[in-house]
Design a protein around this motif. Sequence first.
Motif, PDB file in Angstrom:
ATOM      1  N   ALA A 226       0.833  -1.208   0.000  1.00 28.44           N
ATOM      2  CA  ALA A 226       0.000   0.000   0.000  1.00 28.44           C
ATOM      3  C   ALA A 226       0.869   1.261   0.000  1.00 28.44           C
ATOM      4  N   ILE A 227       1.975   1.222   0.754  1.00 31.50           N
ATOM      5  CA  ILE A 227       2.896   2.363   0.774  1.00 31.50           C
ATOM      6  C   ILE A 227       3.522   2.566  -0.594  1.00 31.50           C
ATOM      7  N   LEU A 228       3.941   1.485  -1.249  1.00 35.81           N
ATOM      8  CA  LEU A 228       4.563   1.589  -2.570  1.00 35.81           C
ATOM      9  C   LEU A 228       3.606   2.185  -3.596  1.00 35.81           C
ATOM     10  N   ARG A 229       2.324   1.816  -3.509  1.00 38.45           N
ATOM     11  CA  ARG A 229       1.338   2.368  -4.445  1.00 38.45           C
ATOM     12  C   ARG A 229       1.237   3.886  -4.299  1.00 38.45           C
ATOM     13  N   GLN A 230       1.241   4.371  -3.053  1.00 34.13           N
ATOM     14  CA  GLN A 230       1.131   5.811  -2.848  1.00 34.13           C
ATOM     15  C   GLN A 230       2.422   6.538  -3.194  1.00 34.13           C
TER      16      GLN A 230
END
Length: 477
Positions: free
Chosen positions: A278-282
């Motif tokens: 989820a962090i990588l997507r943002q």
Amino acid sequence: MSKTILIIARDEWRYWQRSRLSLAVLIIALSLVAASVWVTKVSNTDNAHQRAHMQSQAEHSFKDQPDRHPHRMVHYGHYVFRSLPPLGALDPGIDALTGNAIFLEGHRQNSATLADKKQSSGLTWISSLTPAFVMQIIAPLLLIILGFSMVTREREAGTLDFLKVQGVSLLALLAGKGLALVTAAVLISTPLIIGVMISVINGAGLLSATAFIASYWLYLIIWSAIVLLISTLVRTNASSFSGLIAIWILTCLIIPRVASNTAGVIVHAPGKLETDLAILRQLREIGDGHNMSSRANSAMRDSLLAKYNVKSVDALPVNFKGIVAQQSEADLTKVLNKFARQQMHQQTGQAEIFRYFGWLSPMIAIQNASMKLAATDLENYHEFLQQAETARYDFVQSLNRLHAENMTLEQDSNKYRNDVAKKAATVSADNWQILSDFSFSPLSEKQRITNSLFAISQLLLMLGALLATLSFAGKRL
């Protein structure tokens, strides 16, 4: 009335002195508490010295680096360590499970490391013979052994009816025997009191230290009331002992485990892999600080050109790559902090559910009160993470400012051309003095006491209910 109560209490102490088992229990209790205070104090003092030494060593290692490119120092990183507060020598709390060191570097927030217990099953906390563990788990068991026959002994021997004929009030009998058991409990806590006094000398707040001792006294009085109540309600020594052991197992072992599992089920916390994705997507949405031609960086470039009224980034009075590094770190930190706050909120939610089980188990209530007053609870661990993140961001952005202001874009762009260009794309090692001394500061004493009030209120209301029940049982005996 008061004289009768004192006579009954004194007679109970005489019985304990004559009973080898009771005397052995008192000696074992005092020895265990004293040994746990001493061993934990020595261990924590050694750990504190090691952490202080490693903190100093990490700072010196960073400052002793040669002339380098500032961005290399961003990735070289720095360690910070969490030192235990003074009362942590008596109740280390979650320190052994959460880790006490964090590696600070650019572009990421690392987890705390160097935990004493890398993995934990349901009962691994039993292996830690700390003063808190002895007082919370072992002391109630010793009080049970000491007082399970206080009233049933009189009933089985036939002396209870004799005392009634002599005009002794049954409430006075219970009060006298309860006084004897409470004084034994206070005696057991003597080494803990000495440990608290040493902690005060070492910097613990007097108010929180007093509340720490008072909460343990309250806990031991609750167990004294439980022992006396069961001994009053049942008819034989065997029934009293087995009933009290069942209560001890339920409140000290089973309910805490049920509470922990329940909290984990009610408040779902996503796993590390799910969170990282989820962090990588943002992070993809905010762009890459290493890519000067990305859409976000192009907009920043146009804004800087307009601000300084120049036509190319080469003419800017600052290094454009350093400016991009600063902005990128700021944007990335906002994303990381958002997910960190979410994780802390989930952990706090689980802890709150666990604390509500303190209405069923005095052990959970005293555990929460003890850790909060000692500043070794979840809230203080979160405080450490936040202070470490502030230190990380400050030191990374200081290096990024050096990147932007202490070298030109031409020097930065040509750093891999040859050795001379590589040397030109460095800044003096004198700039590595940017680190500020890190020392973890727990929540204020006022805040810790405020946070402990819920658990202390659980203990007070539990004691009130026990005393009311005991009074009713005494009148009906």
